[in-house]
Design a protein around this motif. Structure first.
Motif, PDB file in Angstrom:
ATOM      1  N   VAL A   1     -89.762  52.741 -10.874  1.00 12.66           N
ATOM      2  CA  VAL A   1     -88.523  52.605 -10.102  1.00 12.66           C
ATOM      3  C   VAL A   1     -88.669  53.305  -8.752  1.00 12.66           C
ATOM      4  CG1 VAL A   1     -86.073  53.203 -10.037  1.00 12.66           C
ATOM      5  CG2 VAL A   1     -87.068  52.269 -12.127  1.00 12.66           C
ATOM      6  N   ARG A   2     -89.225  54.510  -8.762  1.00 11.21           N
ATOM      7  CA  ARG A   2     -89.462  55.222  -7.495  1.00 11.21           C
ATOM      8  C   ARG A   2     -90.319  54.375  -6.551  1.00 11.21           C
ATOM      9  NH1 ARG A   2     -90.858  60.413 -10.769  1.00 11.21           N
ATOM     10  NH2 ARG A   2     -89.058  61.724 -10.357  1.00 11.21           N
TER      11      ARG A   2
ATOM     12  N   TYR B   1     -90.882  51.202  -6.554  1.00 13.60           N
ATOM     13  CA  TYR B   1     -90.198  49.973  -6.162  1.00 13.60           C
ATOM     14  C   TYR B   1     -89.213  50.244  -5.024  1.00 13.60           C
ATOM     15  CZ  TYR B   1     -88.206  45.347  -6.660  1.00 13.60           C
ATOM     16  OH  TYR B   1     -87.804  44.057  -6.419  1.00 13.60           O
ATOM     17  N   VAL B   2     -88.439  51.321  -5.152  1.00 16.42           N
ATOM     18  CA  VAL B   2     -87.470  51.669  -4.107  1.00 16.42           C
ATOM     19  C   VAL B   2     -88.208  52.034  -2.822  1.00 16.42           C
ATOM     20  CG1 VAL B   2     -85.653  53.283  -3.415  1.00 16.42           C
ATOM     21  CG2 VAL B   2     -85.643  52.310  -5.714  1.00 16.42           C
ATOM     22  N   ARG B   3     -89.307  52.785  -2.927  1.00 12.86           N
ATOM     23  CA  ARG B   3     -90.085  53.134  -1.727  1.00 12.86           C
ATOM     24  C   ARG B   3     -90.595  51.882  -1.015  1.00 12.86           C
ATOM     25  NH1 ARG B   3     -92.741  57.437  -5.158  1.00 12.86           N
ATOM     26  NH2 ARG B   3     -91.534  59.306  -4.678  1.00 12.86           N
TER      27      ARG B   3
ATOM     28  N   HIS C   1     -89.441  48.565  -1.432  1.00 13.30           N
ATOM     29  CA  HIS C   1     -88.474  47.508  -1.138  1.00 13.30           C
ATOM     30  C   HIS C   1     -87.102  48.015  -0.703  1.00 13.30           C
ATOM     31  CE1 HIS C   1     -91.295  44.624  -2.770  1.00 13.30           C
ATOM     32  NE2 HIS C   1     -91.406  45.378  -3.858  1.00 13.30           N
ATOM     33  N   GLY C   2     -86.879  49.321  -0.782  1.00 13.86           N
ATOM     34  CA  GLY C   2     -85.550  49.847  -0.510  1.00 13.86           C
ATOM     35  C   GLY C   2     -85.176  49.819   0.958  1.00 13.86           C
TER      36      GLY C   2
ATOM     37  N   GLU D   1     -80.865  53.013   0.222  1.00 13.92           N
ATOM     38  CA  GLU D   1     -81.556  53.201  -1.053  1.00 13.92           C
ATOM     39  C   GLU D   1     -82.621  54.291  -0.949  1.00 13.92           C
ATOM     40  OE1 GLU D   1     -80.698  48.588  -2.256  1.00 13.92           O
ATOM     41  OE2 GLU D   1     -82.528  49.135  -1.175  1.00 13.92           O
ATOM     42  N   LEU D   2     -83.301  54.367   0.181  1.00 17.46           N
ATOM     43  CA  LEU D   2     -84.282  55.442   0.382  1.00 17.46           C
ATOM     44  C   LEU D   2     -83.590  56.801   0.470  1.00 17.46           C
ATOM     45  CD1 LEU D   2     -86.642  53.617   2.881  1.00 17.46           C
ATOM     46  CD2 LEU D   2     -87.126  54.189   0.480  1.00 17.46           C
TER      47      LEU D   2
ATOM     48  N   GLU E   1     -80.804  57.511  -1.132  1.00 17.68           N
ATOM     49  CA  GLU E   1     -80.445  57.792  -2.531  1.00 17.68           C
ATOM     50  C   GLU E   1     -81.653  58.306  -3.306  1.00 17.68           C
ATOM     51  OE1 GLU E   1     -77.494  57.804  -4.012  1.00 17.68           O
ATOM     52  OE2 GLU E   1     -76.488  57.182  -2.173  1.00 17.68           O
ATOM     53  N   LEU E   2     -82.811  57.718  -3.077  1.00 20.10           N
ATOM     54  CA  LEU E   2     -84.040  58.169  -3.733  1.00 20.10           C
ATOM     55  C   LEU E   2     -84.331  59.617  -3.357  1.00 20.10           C
ATOM     56  CD1 LEU E   2     -86.640  57.770  -5.381  1.00 20.10           C
ATOM     57  CD2 LEU E   2     -87.666  56.803  -3.306  1.00 20.10           C
TER      58      LEU E   2
END
Length: 84
Positions: A43-44, A46-48, A50-51, A55-56, A58-59
């Protein structure tokens, strides 16, 4: 996304065939990890990759929350201390 400052990690449910879940568990174990760790890392990543900016952000906040929690609790146990 967190709805308030008291939200913490939570358990979520999703549907997956039992045989696939079991195969994933044994494959992850053979690699020296567990499914939960592997999924969180996925998940980390993926967000890095595609976020968007929000979203970044939030990560980054989630990573800080985890680091703060580990500091208060004395850190993550060493792998050698975890039951197998």
């Amino acid at each position: 996304m967190a709805t308030d400052d008291k939200d913490h990690t939570f358990i979520t449910r999703f549907r997956i065939p039992k045989r696939l879940w079991d195969a994933y568990g044994t494959a992850a174990q053979r690699q020296g990890t567990d499914r939960s760790t592997d999924l969180v890392n996925h998940v980390r990543d993926y967000v890095r990759e595609h976020g968007d900016a929000q979203e970044l952000t939030e990560l980054e906040a989630a990573e800080k929350e985890l680091a703060d929690r580990r500091t208060r609790k004395g850190g993550r146990p060493r792998k050698s201390d975890q039951p197998t």
